[in-house]
Motif scaffolding. Structure first.
Motif, PDB file in Angstrom:
ATOM      1  N   ASP A  28       0.711  -1.185  -0.001  1.00 50.12           N
ATOM      2  CA  ASP A  28      -0.013   0.169  -0.339  1.00 50.12           C
ATOM      3  C   ASP A  28       0.860   1.226   0.005  1.00 50.12           C
ATOM      4  O   ASP A  28       0.445   2.183   0.643  1.00 50.12           O
ATOM      5  CB  ASP A  28      -0.972  -0.090   1.131  1.00 50.12           C
ATOM      6  N   ARG A  34      -3.207   3.207  -5.382  1.00 52.86           N
ATOM      7  CA  ARG A  34      -2.962   3.823  -6.812  1.00 52.86           C
ATOM      8  C   ARG A  34      -2.293   2.708  -7.586  1.00 52.86           C
ATOM      9  O   ARG A  34      -1.278   2.383  -6.942  1.00 52.86           O
ATOM     10  CB  ARG A  34      -2.903   5.180  -6.929  1.00 52.86           C
ATOM     11  N   VAL A  35      -2.331   2.847  -8.964  1.00 50.16           N
ATOM     12  CA  VAL A  35      -1.313   2.049  -9.757  1.00 50.16           C
ATOM     13  C   VAL A  35       0.057   3.103  -9.588  1.00 50.16           C
ATOM     14  O   VAL A  35      -0.030   4.122  -9.548  1.00 50.16           O
ATOM     15  CB  VAL A  35      -1.452   2.044 -11.234  1.00 50.16           C
ATOM     16  N   LEU A  80      -6.185  -7.317 -12.500  1.00 49.34           N
ATOM     17  CA  LEU A  80      -7.393  -7.054 -12.131  1.00 49.34           C
ATOM     18  C   LEU A  80      -8.567  -6.464 -12.727  1.00 49.34           C
ATOM     19  O   LEU A  80      -9.452  -5.923 -12.528  1.00 49.34           O
ATOM     20  CB  LEU A  80      -7.047  -5.634 -11.180  1.00 49.34           C
ATOM     21  N   VAL A  87      -4.183  -3.730 -15.796  1.00 51.37           N
ATOM     22  CA  VAL A  87      -3.602  -3.540 -14.301  1.00 51.37           C
ATOM     23  C   VAL A  87      -3.368  -4.880 -13.712  1.00 51.37           C
ATOM     24  O   VAL A  87      -4.358  -5.630 -13.837  1.00 51.37           O
ATOM     25  CB  VAL A  87      -4.661  -2.801 -13.441  1.00 51.37           C
ATOM     26  N   GLN A 130      -1.537  -6.907 -10.128  1.00 51.56           N
ATOM     27  CA  GLN A 130      -0.667  -6.584  -8.839  1.00 51.56           C
ATOM     28  C   GLN A 130       0.081  -7.669  -8.473  1.00 51.56           C
ATOM     29  O   GLN A 130       0.110  -8.814  -8.920  1.00 51.56           O
ATOM     30  CB  GLN A 130      -1.980  -6.548  -7.714  1.00 51.56           C
ATOM     31  N   ASN A 183       0.613  -4.379  -4.489  1.00 54.68           N
ATOM     32  CA  ASN A 183       1.040  -3.232  -4.947  1.00 54.68           C
ATOM     33  C   ASN A 183       0.296  -3.335  -6.670  1.00 54.68           C
ATOM     34  O   ASN A 183       0.458  -4.401  -7.418  1.00 54.68           O
ATOM     35  CB  ASN A 183       2.579  -2.908  -5.242  1.00 54.68           C
ATOM     36  N   ARG A 184      -0.148  -2.204  -7.075  1.00 60.04           N
ATOM     37  CA  ARG A 184      -0.998  -2.166  -8.427  1.00 60.04           C
ATOM     38  C   ARG A 184       0.324  -1.662  -9.396  1.00 60.04           C
ATOM     39  O   ARG A 184       0.838  -0.802  -9.108  1.00 60.04           O
ATOM     40  CB  ARG A 184      -2.147  -1.258  -8.497  1.00 60.04           C
ATOM     41  N   TRP A 185       0.278  -2.260 -10.454  1.00 59.77           N
ATOM     42  CA  TRP A 185       0.966  -2.315 -11.773  1.00 59.77           C
ATOM     43  C   TRP A 185       0.370  -2.174 -13.053  1.00 59.77           C
ATOM     44  O   TRP A 185      -0.603  -2.561 -13.062  1.00 59.77           O
ATOM     45  CB  TRP A 185       2.085  -3.086 -12.191  1.00 59.77           C
ATOM     46  N   ASP A 186       0.632  -1.168 -13.819  1.00 63.53           N
ATOM     47  CA  ASP A 186       0.307  -1.113 -15.131  1.00 63.53           C
ATOM     48  C   ASP A 186       1.111  -2.044 -16.244  1.00 63.53           C
ATOM     49  O   ASP A 186       2.373  -1.547 -16.058  1.00 63.53           O
ATOM     50  CB  ASP A 186       0.261   0.091 -15.730  1.00 63.53           C
TER      51      ASP A 186
END
Length: 141
Positions: free
Chosen positions: A70, A75-76, A100, A113, A115, A120-123
């Motif tokens: 977090d 957010r990404v 996601l 997207v 994770q 943790n979010r990634w593009d």
């Protein structure tokens, strides 16, 4: 001006993080050096890429552990560019990466997207300059 060399990513365990980033994402392990007090200097980056990398830092206390997954408030926070969106998406899915959403084709490129194991979010992003067109997508489907 210089460049950003590393971005720290706080993780609960070095080896688990190395396994994910080198296995599922195909990154290379650039450095893994012991440090005093049982910590390590661990750097990974996309295979074949020069320049910026991730410094995987094991959480040392409860405050740091509470931030794992977090670090960007949901957010990404990380953007992984590719020249083979469909191929990398398929390889990552087969490796168990959690996506996601379904891939989208936007004006700026093809994107989806995902994770990491910590949230943790990634593009995953193929910029428009190299993104396949809808016609190309139909041919590869």
């Amino acid at each position: 001006m210089s460049r950003i060399a590393l971005v720290t990513l706080v993780v609960p365990d070095y080896d688990e993080a190395i396994a994910f980033y080198t296995g599922a994402l195909g990154f290379e392990l650039v450095e893994d050096e012991p440090r005093p007090g049982g910590s390590r200097w661990v750097v990974v980056r996309p295979a074949g890429a020069a320049g910026s990398g991730l410094l995987l830092a094991r959480a040392k206390n409860d405050a740091e552990l509470s931030r794992v997954g977090d670090q960007t408030g949901g957010r990404v926070g990380f953007f992984l560019h590719t020249e083979d969106f469909a191929g990398d998406h398929a390889r990552m899915r087969a490796a168990g990466v959690t996506f996601l959403e379904e891939p989208r084709h936007e004006a700026y490129g093809s994107v989806v997207v995902f994770q990491d194991p910590y949230g943790n979010r990634w593009d995953l992003l193929q910029p428009a300059a190299t993104a396949p067109t809808d016609h190309d997508q139909e041919r590869t489907a």
